[in-house]
Write a protein that holds these residues in place. Structure first.
Motif, mmCIF file in Angstrom:
data_model
loop_
_atom_site.group_PDB
_atom_site.id
_atom_site.type_symbol
_atom_site.label_atom_id
_atom_site.label_comp_id
_atom_site.label_asym_id
_atom_site.label_seq_id
_atom_site.Cartn_x
_atom_site.Cartn_y
_atom_site.Cartn_z
ATOM 1 N N LEU A 154 0.828 -1.207 0.000
ATOM 2 C CA LEU A 154 0.000 0.000 0.000
ATOM 3 C C LEU A 154 0.861 1.255 0.000
ATOM 4 O O LEU A 154 0.661 2.174 -0.802
ATOM 5 C CB LEU A 154 -0.921 -0.013 1.215
ATOM 6 N N VAL A 155 1.839 1.291 0.885
ATOM 7 C CA VAL A 155 2.678 2.478 1.050
ATOM 8 C C VAL A 155 3.707 2.598 -0.066
ATOM 9 O O VAL A 155 3.888 3.672 -0.647
ATOM 10 C CB VAL A 155 3.387 2.448 2.428
ATOM 11 N N ASN A 156 4.371 1.499 -0.395
ATOM 12 C CA ASN A 156 5.502 1.563 -1.311
ATOM 13 C C ASN A 156 5.127 1.427 -2.786
ATOM 14 O O ASN A 156 5.835 1.940 -3.649
ATOM 15 C CB ASN A 156 6.522 0.476 -0.942
ATOM 16 N N TYR A 157 4.041 0.731 -3.080
ATOM 17 C CA TYR A 157 3.663 0.516 -4.481
ATOM 18 C C TYR A 157 2.586 1.484 -4.965
ATOM 19 O O TYR A 157 2.609 1.934 -6.108
ATOM 20 C CB TYR A 157 3.154 -0.908 -4.685
ATOM 21 N N TYR A 158 1.616 1.765 -4.096
ATOM 22 C CA TYR A 158 0.397 2.430 -4.573
ATOM 23 C C TYR A 158 0.094 3.763 -3.892
ATOM 24 O O TYR A 158 -1.016 4.277 -4.028
ATOM 25 C CB TYR A 158 -0.798 1.486 -4.404
ATOM 26 N N ASP A 159 1.050 4.326 -3.175
ATOM 27 C CA ASP A 159 0.889 5.655 -2.604
ATOM 28 C C ASP A 159 -0.382 5.759 -1.760
ATOM 29 O O ASP A 159 -1.118 6.742 -1.821
ATOM 30 C CB ASP A 159 0.875 6.711 -3.722
ATOM 31 N N ASN A 160 -0.645 4.697 -0.968
ATOM 32 C CA ASN A 160 -1.811 4.659 -0.071
ATOM 33 C C ASN A 160 -3.154 4.712 -0.781
ATOM 34 O O ASN A 160 -4.167 5.063 -0.182
ATOM 35 C CB ASN A 160 -1.725 5.798 0.964
ATOM 36 N N ARG A 206 9.714 4.934 -4.958
ATOM 37 C CA ARG A 206 10.812 5.226 -4.034
ATOM 38 C C ARG A 206 11.414 3.925 -3.478
ATOM 39 O O ARG A 206 12.002 3.913 -2.404
ATOM 40 C CB ARG A 206 10.321 6.111 -2.870
ATOM 41 N N THR A 207 11.293 2.845 -4.245
ATOM 42 C CA THR A 207 11.795 1.549 -3.792
ATOM 43 C C THR A 207 13.310 1.553 -3.675
ATOM 44 O O THR A 207 14.010 1.971 -4.597
ATOM 45 C CB THR A 207 11.370 0.441 -4.780
ATOM 46 N N ALA A 208 13.811 1.071 -2.535
ATOM 47 C CA ALA A 208 15.251 0.944 -2.328
ATOM 48 C C ALA A 208 15.487 -0.064 -1.216
ATOM 49 O O ALA A 208 14.792 -0.043 -0.193
ATOM 50 C CB ALA A 208 15.892 2.290 -1.985
ATOM 51 N N LEU A 209 16.465 -0.925 -1.401
ATOM 52 C CA LEU A 209 16.747 -1.971 -0.426
ATOM 53 C C LEU A 209 17.487 -1.396 0.785
ATOM 54 O O LEU A 209 18.459 -0.661 0.621
ATOM 55 C CB LEU A 209 17.606 -3.053 -1.081
ATOM 56 N N GLY A 210 16.996 -1.723 1.969
ATOM 57 C CA GLY A 210 17.701 -1.351 3.192
ATOM 58 C C GLY A 210 17.318 -0.016 3.787
ATOM 59 O O GLY A 210 18.001 0.481 4.700
ATOM 60 N N LYS A 211 16.228 0.588 3.357
ATOM 61 C CA LYS A 211 15.829 1.883 3.905
ATOM 62 C C LYS A 211 15.663 1.892 5.427
ATOM 63 O O LYS A 211 16.028 2.870 6.088
ATOM 64 C CB LYS A 211 14.529 2.354 3.242
ATOM 65 N N PRO A 212 15.118 0.818 6.022
ATOM 66 C CA PRO A 212 14.961 0.837 7.487
ATOM 67 C C PRO A 212 16.286 0.842 8.250
ATOM 68 O O PRO A 212 16.304 1.084 9.458
ATOM 69 C CB PRO A 212 14.191 -0.470 7.765
ATOM 70 N N GLY A 240 16.244 5.699 -3.759
ATOM 71 C CA GLY A 240 15.066 5.324 -4.534
ATOM 72 C C GLY A 240 14.367 6.471 -5.223
ATOM 73 O O GLY A 240 13.144 6.430 -5.422
ATOM 74 N N LEU A 241 15.107 7.471 -5.636
ATOM 75 C CA LEU A 241 14.501 8.639 -6.298
ATOM 76 C C LEU A 241 14.382 8.360 -7.801
ATOM 77 O O LEU A 241 15.197 8.810 -8.607
ATOM 78 C CB LEU A 241 15.352 9.879 -6.036
#
Length: 333
Positions: free
Chosen positions: A203-209, A270-276, A287-288
């Protein structure tokens, strides 16, 4: 006071809906034997790393076959089934469409021990094409599939007529910003996954809520596995592929691609591995895609860029018509 009551009611409603979804969630076999793909599935037997494996694939050849082929390579959180509308549109245009599930994904083998590399997966895909006696094909990769498609094009330029990258990950080297975590760390993260967490991530990362009912099926495919007694094996394979993605960048080799290339980029991604694992300040630099798409187009010789404004990580799901039109134009030219 009234706003607080309304807010509380919404939370209760969402919880009830989530619970209902969990109650109806279907248990899924480790190789999705009880899940039907949109087209017939065959399996290629492979002997790799002293193991007998099976690689599932769809091979859809239309009656109006135009002599051109295209391979569709799925992303990490998906399998070949999510290409349904893309397959239908491409076959209507006369293209033969080959859609493999990579080893470790979908209906293909999951293993207790396997050394995952993009080179190995590319070689598996090439063996599939050789078995089907396909000498040349366009190669399209989405998300993690974009990294694999890139590796395939670098290894087999004579086979890759055209390369298409749809919101590929790996347009930057996360090792420069994110501390390394061992496979066990990724594995423990996978073991904690459930329906609510998977849906929230998408929801958050793929579809902007902004959720649509048709997105549920892609959550259910992952969540259904969490009910399987073999989920530890599924999680271990997922962890190994995370390590592959993190440690095997392709970004430094874009300059060596010789195939005509099309980038289809949803700029909201804005997908990027390791953001947390990084600070908020560093996270904002990762992920820009609105910038990464342009940088990648400059790096790849003979490449074109199609940007889709206000579109996220899954253009072929979120805005199919805006995705398929430039793709077909590119393939026909």
């Amino acid at each position: 006071m009234k706003k607080n009551i309304i807010g509380l009611l919404l939370v209760i409603l969402c919880t009830q809906l989530s619970t209902a979804q969990n109650d109806s969630l279907q248990w899924l076999d480790i190789e999705l034997a009880n899940y039907q793909y949109p087209f017939p599935v065959k399996k290629l037997e492979l002997n790799i790393q002293n193991q007998e494996l099976k690689m599932a694939y769809m091979d859809v050849k239309p009656d109006n076959y135009n002599g051109k082929n295209i391979v569709l390579i799925h992303g990490k959180n998906f399998n070949g089934a999510y290409w349904k509308t893309t397959i239908e549109a491409l076959t209507q245009e006369g293209f033969r469409v080959i859609v493999p599930d990579q080893i470790g994904f979908g209906k293909s083998s999951k293993l207790d021990h396997f050394h995952y590399t993009f080179q190995q997966l590319a070689q598996n895909t090439k063996e599939l094409l050789d078995t089907l006696k396909i000498e040349k094909s366009a190669i399209l990769g989405h998300s993690m599939g974009g990294m694999l498609a890139t590796r395939f094009a670098l290894m087999y330029p004579e086979t890759t007529e055209k390369l298409i990258l749809e919101n590929p990950i790996g347009l930057e080297d996360w090792k420069l910003k994110v501390p390394y975590k061992p496979v066990e760390w990724w594995y423990n993260n996978e073991l904690k996954k459930n329906y609510e967490g998977i849906k929230k991530y998408q929801l958050v990362n793929y579809y902007d809520n902004k959720w649509k009912p048709e997105y549920d099926q892609w959550v259910n495919l992952l969540a259904g596995w969490t009910l399987n007694s073999d989920y530890e094996t599924i999680s271990w394979n997922a962890a190994l592929t995370y390590d592959m993605i993190f440690t095997q960048p392709v970004v430094y080799e874009f300059k060596n691609i010789t195939s005509p290339t099309l980038l289809i980029i949803g700029t909201r991604d804005r997908t990027a591995l390791g953001k947390p694992l990084v600070s908020e300040e560093v996270r904002k630099t990762m992920g820009l895609y609105n910038e990464l798409g342009k940088e990648t187009q400059k790096a790849i010789p003979n490449s074109k860029l199609v940007t889709l404004d206000d579109v996220g990580h899954l253009p072929h799901i979120e805005v199919f018509e805006n995705f398929i039109k430039p793709l077909i134009t590119f393939l026909n030219n």
